[in-house]
Scaffold this motif. Structure first.
Motif, short mmCIF file in Angstrom:
data_model
loop_
_atom_site.label_atom_id
_atom_site.label_comp_id
_atom_site.label_asym_id
_atom_site.label_seq_id
_atom_site.Cartn_x
_atom_site.Cartn_y
_atom_site.Cartn_z
N PHE A 23 45.10 45.92 47.46
CA PHE A 23 44.62 44.54 47.51
C PHE A 23 44.34 44.01 46.11
N LEU A 24 43.65 44.82 45.32
CA LEU A 24 43.28 44.37 43.97
C LEU A 24 44.51 44.07 43.13
N ARG A 33 38.21 33.83 45.49
CA ARG A 33 36.80 33.48 45.69
C ARG A 33 36.02 34.78 45.63
N LYS A 35 32.28 36.35 46.20
CA LYS A 35 30.92 36.10 46.70
C LYS A 35 30.02 37.21 46.19
N LEU A 84 29.84 41.04 46.46
CA LEU A 84 29.85 41.36 47.89
C LEU A 84 31.29 41.46 48.38
N TYR A 85 32.07 40.41 48.15
CA TYR A 85 33.49 40.52 48.49
C TYR A 85 34.36 39.67 47.57
N ILE A 86 35.64 40.03 47.53
CA ILE A 86 36.65 39.24 46.83
C ILE A 86 37.64 38.77 47.88
N SER A 87 37.93 37.48 47.86
CA SER A 87 38.84 36.93 48.85
C SER A 87 39.96 36.20 48.14
N ALA A 88 41.19 36.46 48.55
CA ALA A 88 42.31 35.68 48.03
C ALA A 88 42.11 34.25 48.50
N GLN A 89 42.39 33.27 47.61
CA GLN A 89 42.07 31.90 47.99
C GLN A 89 43.22 31.27 48.75
N LYS A 90 42.91 30.77 49.96
CA LYS A 90 43.89 30.04 50.78
C LYS A 90 45.25 30.75 50.84
N ARG A 91 46.29 29.97 51.00
CA ARG A 91 47.68 30.40 51.17
C ARG A 91 47.86 31.93 51.21
N LYS A 92 48.37 32.40 52.33
CA LYS A 92 48.45 33.83 52.58
C LYS A 92 49.60 34.50 51.86
N SER A 95 50.55 38.52 50.92
CA SER A 95 49.69 39.50 51.58
C SER A 95 50.38 40.11 52.79
#
Lengths: 95, 96
Positions: A23-24, A33, A35, A84-92, A95
């Motif tokens: 993922f990273l 994003r 958090k 707390l978490y890392i999230s890819a922003q929008k558009r998939k 992935s």
């Protein structure tokens, strides 16, 4: 201490589908994003990161608990223990 | 002799299914488990975050994260495979 994610030198047998290190790698250089435990959120382009989840971001925007934009930073460094978490922003894509 | 199952094997069996995660503190997360590592950092799809409303602690704010996330294992307290989230939107750490 804390939580280093396994690096390439530490090949874990448990990961089958999509491990945290996969993922990273896939989110490097992409808008993310992040958090923190406090609830504060940072959005920006992920410049680089390490196994401790220490993060360097560009074009960073800081959002408070109410979701309002609080500040903007050109570059910023986030120490991994706060993440707390890392999230890819929008558009998939990818992935 | 009973066959032993390691804790991480249990999580491994849950890959691809939904997981209910209680974090340290009051936050909770539900998502589809895609992977994890030895530190129990989790990769989740379609994650939903449940946090208490800062203004009214009896209410729960539900945030759909919509993308794949990497959840820091450091913050994880309990994993519930096939869990579908807090019942009646009441967080475990706040009830009782």
């Amino acid at each position: 201490m804390s939580d280093p994610t396994p690096t390439d030198s530490n090949k874990e047998s448990t990961a089958k589908k999509r491990s945290p290190s996969d993922f990273l790698k896939s989110v490097l250089g992409r808008p993310v994003r992040v958090k923190l435990n406090s609830g504060i959120e940072y959005r920006g382009v992920l410049a680089c990161l390490d196994g401790y989840l220490n993060i360097a971001m560009e074009q960073t925007e800081e959002f408070g608990l109410d979701g309002q934009l609080k500040a903007k930073y050109g570059d910023c460094f986030i120490r991994g223990n706060n993440v707390l978490y890392i999230s890819a922003q929008k558009r998939k894509g990818g992935s | 002799m009973a066959t032993r199952i390691l804790p991480l094997e249990l999580i491994d069996k849950a890959i691809g299914s939904q997981m209910w995660i209680l974090l340290r503190g009051t936050k909770e997360v539900v998502g589809t488990l895609r992977g994890f590592d030895d530190y129990v950092n989790l990769v989740l799809d379609d994650a939903v975050e449940y946090t208490p409303d800062p203004d009214d602690k009896t209410k729960v704010i539900k945030t759909k994260l919509e993308t794949e996330i990497l959840l820091n294992g450091n913050q994880i307290a309990i994993l519930i495979p096939n869990g579908s989230g807090p019942p009646e939107d009441s967080l475990a750490a706040q009830s009782g």
